[in-house]
Motif scaffolding. Sequence first.
Motif, mmCIF file in Angstrom:
data_model
loop_
_atom_site.group_PDB
_atom_site.id
_atom_site.type_symbol
_atom_site.label_atom_id
_atom_site.label_comp_id
_atom_site.label_asym_id
_atom_site.label_seq_id
_atom_site.Cartn_x
_atom_site.Cartn_y
_atom_site.Cartn_z
ATOM 1 N N SER A 85 2.919 15.161 12.748
ATOM 2 C CA SER A 85 4.162 14.404 12.896
ATOM 3 C C SER A 85 3.854 13.046 13.508
ATOM 4 O O SER A 85 3.287 12.954 14.605
ATOM 5 N N ALA A 86 4.212 11.992 12.794
ATOM 6 C CA ALA A 86 3.855 10.634 13.197
ATOM 7 C C ALA A 86 4.476 9.671 12.190
ATOM 8 O O ALA A 86 5.136 10.080 11.235
ATOM 9 N N VAL A 87 4.229 8.377 12.416
ATOM 10 C CA VAL A 87 4.616 7.366 11.425
ATOM 11 C C VAL A 87 3.340 6.894 10.729
ATOM 12 O O VAL A 87 2.343 6.582 11.398
ATOM 13 N N TYR A 88 3.371 6.857 9.417
ATOM 14 C CA TYR A 88 2.208 6.496 8.604
ATOM 15 C C TYR A 88 2.454 5.142 7.942
ATOM 16 O O TYR A 88 3.505 4.910 7.329
ATOM 17 N N PHE A 89 1.460 4.254 8.073
ATOM 18 C CA PHE A 89 1.565 2.899 7.515
ATOM 19 C C PHE A 89 0.468 2.689 6.490
ATOM 20 O O PHE A 89 -0.721 2.902 6.779
ATOM 21 N N CYS A 90 0.864 2.230 5.321
ATOM 22 C CA CYS A 90 -0.072 1.771 4.307
ATOM 23 C C CYS A 90 -0.299 0.273 4.532
ATOM 24 O O CYS A 90 0.647 -0.453 4.904
ATOM 25 N N ALA A 91 -1.518 -0.191 4.329
ATOM 26 C CA ALA A 91 -1.806 -1.602 4.580
ATOM 27 C C ALA A 91 -2.884 -2.095 3.627
ATOM 28 O O ALA A 91 -3.679 -1.305 3.116
ATOM 29 N N LEU A 92 -2.898 -3.389 3.416
ATOM 30 C CA LEU A 92 -3.968 -3.979 2.623
ATOM 31 C C LEU A 92 -4.559 -5.174 3.354
ATOM 32 O O LEU A 92 -3.912 -5.816 4.183
ATOM 33 N N MET A 93 -5.808 -5.434 3.030
ATOM 34 C CA MET A 93 -6.502 -6.622 3.515
ATOM 35 C C MET A 93 -6.991 -7.348 2.274
ATOM 36 O O MET A 93 -7.839 -6.831 1.538
ATOM 37 N N GLY A 94 -6.445 -8.521 2.034
ATOM 38 C CA GLY A 94 -6.775 -9.248 0.831
ATOM 39 C C GLY A 94 -8.207 -9.734 0.845
ATOM 40 O O GLY A 94 -8.790 -10.014 1.898
ATOM 41 N N TYR A 95 -8.748 -9.851 -0.327
ATOM 42 C CA TYR A 95 -10.096 -10.398 -0.453
ATOM 43 C C TYR A 95 -10.085 -11.845 0.019
ATOM 44 O O TYR A 95 -9.236 -12.621 -0.334
ATOM 45 N N ASN A 96 -11.028 -12.193 0.874
ATOM 46 C CA ASN A 96 -11.090 -13.553 1.419
ATOM 47 C C ASN A 96 -9.866 -13.933 2.234
ATOM 48 O O ASN A 96 -9.470 -15.092 2.259
ATOM 49 N N GLN A 97 -9.229 -12.946 2.883
ATOM 50 C CA GLN A 97 -8.066 -13.211 3.716
ATOM 51 C C GLN A 97 -8.411 -13.177 5.201
ATOM 52 O O GLN A 97 -7.524 -13.123 6.048
ATOM 53 N N GLY A 98 -9.687 -13.162 5.516
ATOM 54 C CA GLY A 98 -10.101 -13.313 6.900
ATOM 55 C C GLY A 98 -9.666 -12.217 7.828
ATOM 56 O O GLY A 98 -9.474 -12.447 9.013
ATOM 57 N N GLY A 99 -9.504 -11.010 7.333
ATOM 58 C CA GLY A 99 -9.189 -9.891 8.211
ATOM 59 C C GLY A 99 -7.715 -9.635 8.421
ATOM 60 O O GLY A 99 -7.343 -8.716 9.156
ATOM 61 N N LYS A 100 -6.838 -10.403 7.812
ATOM 62 C CA LYS A 100 -5.398 -10.231 7.995
ATOM 63 C C LYS A 100 -4.926 -8.960 7.297
ATOM 64 O O LYS A 100 -5.118 -8.791 6.096
ATOM 65 N N LEU A 101 -4.280 -8.070 8.036
ATOM 66 C CA LEU A 101 -3.706 -6.853 7.480
ATOM 67 C C LEU A 101 -2.241 -7.087 7.137
ATOM 68 O O LEU A 101 -1.499 -7.660 7.932
ATOM 69 N N ILE A 102 -1.825 -6.626 5.956
ATOM 70 C CA ILE A 102 -0.418 -6.654 5.565
ATOM 71 C C ILE A 102 0.037 -5.212 5.451
ATOM 72 O O ILE A 102 -0.558 -4.430 4.696
ATOM 73 N N PHE A 103 1.079 -4.869 6.200
ATOM 74 C CA PHE A 103 1.532 -3.491 6.318
ATOM 75 C C PHE A 103 2.791 -3.232 5.495
ATOM 76 O O PHE A 103 3.635 -4.122 5.316
ATOM 77 N N GLY A 104 2.929 -1.991 5.054
ATOM 78 C CA GLY A 104 4.204 -1.509 4.559
ATOM 79 C C GLY A 104 5.117 -1.214 5.731
ATOM 80 O O GLY A 104 4.740 -1.376 6.900
ATOM 81 N N GLN A 105 6.324 -0.750 5.421
ATOM 82 C CA GLN A 105 7.317 -0.570 6.480
ATOM 83 C C GLN A 105 7.156 0.713 7.274
ATOM 84 O O GLN A 105 7.826 0.922 8.282
ATOM 85 N N GLY A 106 6.257 1.568 6.845
ATOM 86 C CA GLY A 106 6.027 2.813 7.565
ATOM 87 C C GLY A 106 6.878 3.958 7.035
ATOM 88 O O GLY A 106 8.011 3.750 6.574
ATOM 89 N N THR A 107 6.329 5.158 7.097
ATOM 90 C CA THR A 107 7.036 6.377 6.694
ATOM 91 C C THR A 107 6.906 7.388 7.821
ATOM 92 O O THR A 107 5.794 7.763 8.197
ATOM 93 N N GLU A 108 8.053 7.791 8.361
ATOM 94 C CA GLU A 108 8.034 8.786 9.435
ATOM 95 C C GLU A 108 7.934 10.178 8.859
ATOM 96 O O GLU A 108 8.690 10.549 7.962
ATOM 97 N N LEU A 109 6.994 10.939 9.363
ATOM 98 C CA LEU A 109 6.803 12.331 8.936
ATOM 99 C C LEU A 109 7.135 13.255 10.106
ATOM 100 O O LEU A 109 6.615 13.069 11.208
ATOM 101 N N SER A 110 7.976 14.223 9.841
ATOM 102 C CA SER A 110 8.301 15.242 10.837
ATOM 103 C C SER A 110 7.958 16.599 10.244
ATOM 104 O O SER A 110 8.466 16.956 9.168
ATOM 105 N N VAL A 111 7.079 17.351 10.915
ATOM 106 C CA VAL A 111 6.672 18.668 10.440
ATOM 107 C C VAL A 111 7.262 19.719 11.375
ATOM 108 O O VAL A 111 7.022 19.686 12.590
#
Lengths: 113, 114
Positions: A85-111
């Motif tokens: 149970s937690a919030v899960y975030f998908c993210a990408l780091m673009g090629y040649n983007q210098g380490g910048k992460l771009i995140f999705g809005q998150g999905t809360e999971l409750s088990v």
Amino acid sequence: GNSVTQMEGPVTLSEEAFLTINCTYTATGYPSLFWYVQYPGEGLQLLLKATKADDKGSNKGFEATYRKETTSFHLEKGSVQVSDSAVYFCALMGYNQGGKLIFGQGTELSVKP
Amino acid sequence: EAGVAQSPRYKIIEKRQSVAFWCNPISGHATLYWYQQILGQGPKLLIQFQNNGVVDDSQLPKDRFSAERLKGVDSTLKIQPAKLEDSAVYLCASSRLLLEREQYFGPGTRLTVT
């Protein structure tokens, strides 16, 4: 620009159920893809990653495959536990983007037990 | 190895007041990031440092936000004056190198502006 879209939550599952959290992305070039997890009251932790097409990232029973043809990186687990149970975030780091992460809005999971 | 440290963990201020957050990255990590996470959204990068230089501050609202990393180690993020919409969790992260794919996050500072 680059972006990430995740399925909306909250997702509620019973213990031992199968989990899928959908994630799709828009990016130029060849981004790296990540799943981060945020447990209640804690910071983000890297769960798994994939850096090129068809790579499969895996950790703690979770898996995700980098699908360039469908621009997706869906998170799966065969049998979830209450401790997942937690919030899960998908993210990408673009090629040649210098380490910048771009995140999705998150999905809360409750088990539930 | 100690993780990324942040303080304070929580802060409540009134609008138009100022506030500062502190971050100490993992020892030896050259790159430091500040992210803003508004409730219900994913983190958004505000500023990125490589040692004591700014790599990317394109999404930092520079009329009210400032950040520094004077000695290339710890960093301070300041908001002056704060607005209601600045209520968020401010996350600090670090990585060994600029293009390192793994970033390590601190626990965050939860800011409430009333």
